[in-house]
Design a protein around this motif. Structure first.
Motif, PDB file in Angstrom:
ATOM      1  N   ASP A 117       0.844  -1.192   0.000  1.00 38.95           N
ATOM      2  CA  ASP A 117       0.000   0.000   0.000  1.00 38.95           C
ATOM      3  C   ASP A 117       0.883   1.248   0.000  1.00 38.95           C
ATOM      4  OD1 ASP A 117      -3.044   0.890   0.818  1.00 38.95           O
ATOM      5  OD2 ASP A 117      -1.534   2.249   1.621  1.00 38.95           O
ATOM      6  N   HIS A 118       0.697   2.112  -0.984  1.00 38.64           N
ATOM      7  CA  HIS A 118       1.604   3.260  -1.112  1.00 38.64           C
ATOM      8  C   HIS A 118       1.372   4.308  -0.030  1.00 38.64           C
ATOM      9  CE1 HIS A 118      -1.937   4.977  -3.012  1.00 38.64           C
ATOM     10  NE2 HIS A 118      -1.344   6.141  -3.163  1.00 38.64           N
ATOM     11  N   LEU A 119       0.147   4.415   0.494  1.00 39.98           N
ATOM     12  CA  LEU A 119      -0.097   5.384   1.560  1.00 39.98           C
ATOM     13  C   LEU A 119       0.628   4.970   2.831  1.00 39.98           C
ATOM     14  CD1 LEU A 119      -3.914   6.115   1.074  1.00 39.98           C
ATOM     15  CD2 LEU A 119      -1.943   7.228   0.017  1.00 39.98           C
ATOM     16  N   GLU A 120       0.561   3.692   3.170  1.00 42.01           N
ATOM     17  CA  GLU A 120       1.282   3.198   4.337  1.00 42.01           C
ATOM     18  C   GLU A 120       2.783   3.297   4.107  1.00 42.01           C
ATOM     19  OE1 GLU A 120       0.406  -0.711   6.994  1.00 42.01           O
ATOM     20  OE2 GLU A 120      -1.131   0.782   6.605  1.00 42.01           O
ATOM     21  N   ALA A 121       3.211   3.043   2.872  1.00 39.58           N
ATOM     22  CA  ALA A 121       4.642   3.146   2.555  1.00 39.58           C
ATOM     23  C   ALA A 121       5.141   4.579   2.728  1.00 39.58           C
ATOM     24  CB  ALA A 121       4.902   2.666   1.131  1.00 39.58           C
ATOM     25  N   MET A 122       4.323   5.567   2.357  1.00 34.00           N
ATOM     26  CA  MET A 122       4.710   6.959   2.560  1.00 34.00           C
ATOM     27  C   MET A 122       4.953   7.239   4.041  1.00 34.00           C
ATOM     28  SD  MET A 122       2.126   9.192   0.193  1.00 34.00           S
ATOM     29  CE  MET A 122       1.957   8.958  -1.558  1.00 34.00           C
ATOM     30  N   CYS A 159      -5.024  -2.776  -0.637  1.00 31.68           N
ATOM     31  CA  CYS A 159      -3.927  -2.058  -1.280  1.00 31.68           C
ATOM     32  C   CYS A 159      -4.449  -0.868  -2.068  1.00 31.68           C
ATOM     33  CB  CYS A 159      -3.143  -3.007  -2.184  1.00 31.68           C
ATOM     34  SG  CYS A 159      -1.773  -2.205  -3.028  1.00 31.68           S
ATOM     35  N   ASN A 160      -4.321   0.320  -1.498  1.00 26.83           N
ATOM     36  CA  ASN A 160      -4.728   1.533  -2.212  1.00 26.83           C
ATOM     37  C   ASN A 160      -3.900   1.764  -3.471  1.00 26.83           C
ATOM     38  OD1 ASN A 160      -6.870   3.026  -0.602  1.00 26.83           O
ATOM     39  ND2 ASN A 160      -5.368   2.597   1.004  1.00 26.83           N
ATOM     40  N   ALA A 161      -2.660   1.275  -3.467  1.00 22.35           N
ATOM     41  CA  ALA A 161      -1.803   1.481  -4.635  1.00 22.35           C
ATOM     42  C   ALA A 161      -2.405   0.864  -5.893  1.00 22.35           C
ATOM     43  CB  ALA A 161      -0.414   0.881  -4.377  1.00 22.35           C
ATOM     44  N   GLY A 162      -3.096  -0.273  -5.744  1.00 23.95           N
ATOM     45  CA  GLY A 162      -3.702  -0.903  -6.913  1.00 23.95           C
ATOM     46  C   GLY A 162      -4.704  -0.013  -7.596  1.00 23.95           C
ATOM     47  N   PHE A 163      -5.512   0.686  -6.816  1.00 21.05           N
ATOM     48  CA  PHE A 163      -6.559   1.543  -7.379  1.00 21.05           C
ATOM     49  C   PHE A 163      -5.989   2.900  -7.798  1.00 21.05           C
ATOM     50  CE2 PHE A 163      -8.437  -1.715  -4.840  1.00 21.05           C
ATOM     51  CZ  PHE A 163      -9.498  -2.144  -5.619  1.00 21.05           C
ATOM     52  N   PHE A 164      -4.910   3.331  -7.155  1.00 19.11           N
ATOM     53  CA  PHE A 164      -4.154   4.484  -7.642  1.00 19.11           C
ATOM     54  C   PHE A 164      -3.709   4.206  -9.081  1.00 19.11           C
ATOM     55  CE2 PHE A 164      -0.221   6.676  -8.536  1.00 19.11           C
ATOM     56  CZ  PHE A 164      -0.243   7.872  -7.850  1.00 19.11           C
ATOM     57  N   MET A 165      -3.125   3.030  -9.303  1.00 20.14           N
ATOM     58  CA  MET A 165      -2.642   2.671 -10.637  1.00 20.14           C
ATOM     59  C   MET A 165      -3.787   2.543 -11.639  1.00 20.14           C
ATOM     60  SD  MET A 165       0.533   0.059  -9.916  1.00 20.14           S
ATOM     61  CE  MET A 165       0.178  -0.623  -8.293  1.00 20.14           C
TER      62      MET A 165
END
Length: 518
Positions: A117-122, A159-165
């Protein structure tokens, strides 16, 4: 003829009574039966400063309910031959790294991609979620990922990153903003005039609610700094979300086949059926199929669920993060169907660790009833779930049952796990003190302390973070709360599992983040 009991309205009102007092934010709620509204009400204030009441036309963030709109747009593009859900991500987005296994668009849409998840990664890179950041920051964080959480298709982790992409792919193919595509293809044709993408908190808009969190001193406005897209940036009203829920089952926009695909649960590599489809959650509650999605965002919660075989729907949107929208949707269903709560399963209080793994949860007794807590949040249990006790929150594919020897059997995404009690006051085999790096993600960590506790200090190109650590087991540490960025009120945000040359960080949505001793 409605099936609802005579005191249906009064009992729903009682569920929201904590949000009806003076100076409280609130929620809006609607209940439908075969497409006909049988209950609706508004509670609390849309804006505390000016004592503006909540109403059907109040515009509120709906958070991750955005994901179902994103997936529908992707399916529309697929129907026009502009993409395929079997496409690998890199076919459309060159900045996405090719990691251990190929990842498809379908896996992005079903949370089975394994991407972190990119938000958690940030946040774990030291960038506060309240600090302004743009979409390029999100791209950069995704581009630096150096491993997957798991083999794609083998499990499900939100995983928010998936929907970001996916939203980036929509904009790239259409040559327009997500909001413009949304308006053209979905909200415009449905007459959802108050529904749109609100990229950043702090915008001024007629009828837009303020969003709140609860602190010791009282209610406070809560605004994130990042730009939000198809992963969770939409706003809407009660009236508009009733229209949307009805469209899922009697389509005016999209096709029945699209919605059937969205509501079909994923099947993992081990043959087990999950409960997340393509942008929609499909579960069985009290023997009834329930399809929908919820949302959590800065100062807001939402839930939209329809019991598809019974024609019963619930919509909840709140302008604060204290409304347990997922659980309240189920309580409303309990009232309607006349269901009683099953007897609690006796799960002994304490912390439990996955044998042979880093996963940890805690059982807390509240009023004598077991409550589930881990790095992803806290909540009650559905004790009537098939196979045991399932945490009563939308995105947790875990079912637990106690054993006579004090351990707990678990099933995670169809795979058996065994959890053993952790002893309080444990000491590690050795201090974790030292310097560590993850070069691929530009992360540096310095740890000080002894074998029972220490201080974790992280630096990166995005920011810095400091937090205490305490020993959980001979080879496992808890990373405690660094502040209010993550999930306030939880005792830990991640675990640090000792390896031969460093440690691996594991949080709710980030797994196997490896640091090597410098």
């Amino acid at each position: 003829m409605t099936k609802a009991p005579a005191d249906f309205a009064a009992r729903i009102d009682a569920l929201f009574q904590d949000f009806t007092g003076p100076g409280s934010p609130g929620a809006v709620v609607a209940v439908t039966e075969n497409g006909r509204e049988i209950f609706a009400n508004a509670y609390g204030l849309a804006n505390i400063n000016n004592a503006v009441p909540m109403g059907r036309k109040t515009i509120i963030r709906i958070g991750s309910q955005t994901k179902q709109f994103t997936v529908l747009l992707i399916l529309m593009l697929e129907a026009e031959g502009k993409l395929s859900l079997s496409d690998e991500v890199q076919k459309h987005l060159s900045y996405v790294p090719q990691l251990e296994q190929p990842v498809t668009l379908a896996q992005l849409a079903s949370n089975t991609s394994g991407f972190r998840d990119h938000l958690e990664a940030m946040i774990f890179a030291g960038l506060s979620i309240f600090t302004p950041s743009d979409r390029q920051t999100g791209r950069d964080v995704i581009a630096r990922q150096d491993a997957l959480n798991f083999k794609p298709g083998s499990a499900m982790t939100y995983c928010n990153a998936g929907f970001f992409m996916l939203s980036e792919i929509i904009e790239q193919i259409e040559g327009a903003t997500f909001n413009d595509v949304l308006r053209k293809r979905i909200t415009g044709p449905l007459g959802m005039d108050d529904t749109s993408l609100l990229i950043r908190d702090g915008a001024a808009m007629n009828r837009l609610a303020a969003h709140y969190t609860k602190r010791e001193e009282g209610w406070a406005n809560l605004n994130w700094g990042l730009d939000l897209g198809g992963e969770g940036g939409m706003i809407s009203t009660l009236d508009d979300m009733i229209v949307w829920q009805q469209n899922l089952f009697d389509p005016k926009v999209g096709t029945p086949d699209m919605y059937e695909r969205m509501a079909t649960p994923c099947v993992f590599d081990n043959g087990a059926t999950g409960f997340y489809g393509l942008g929609l959650v499909t579960d069985v509650y009290r023997g009834r199929r329930a399809v929908g999605h919820g949302g959590t965002v800065a100062g807001g919660k939402s839930e939209s669920t329809r019991f598809v075989d019974d024609g019963f729907g619930v919509v909840i949107i709140a302008n604060n993060d204290q409304v347990a929208s997922f659980a309240l949707g189920r309580r409303i269903a309990d009232i309607y169907f006349g269901d009683t709560q099953p007897a609690p399963i006796a799960l002994a209080p304490g912390r439990y660790r996955q044998e042979g793994g880093p996963d940890v949860f805690e059982i807390v007794a509240r009023d004598g009833v077991a409550t589930f807590l881990n790095a992803g949040g806290v909540g009650g249990f559905d004790f009537g779930h098939q196979g045991g006790a399932k945490p009563e929150r939308a995105i947790t594919d875990l079912v637990l049952s106690p054993r006579a020897d004090g351990k707990v059997d678990g099933v995670f995404c169809g795979t058996p796990r065994l959890y053993a009690p952790l002893q309080a006051g444990a000491a590690a085999a050795r201090p974790l003190a030292g310097r560590y790096v993850n070069k691929a993600q530009d992360l540096e960590v310095e740890i000080s302390g002894d074998a029972s506790k220490g201080e974790f200090r992280l630096r990166s190109g995005l920011g810095a973070m400091a937090a205490p650590i305490v020993a959980a087991d001979a080879d496992l540490w808890f990373l405690l709360q660094p502040g209010t960025d993550m999930r306030p009120g939880l005792p830990w945000n991640a675990t640090l599992a000792v390896t031969a040359d460093g440690f691996e960080m594991n949080s709710d949505r980030i797994k196997k983040l490896a640091f090597k001793q410098a």
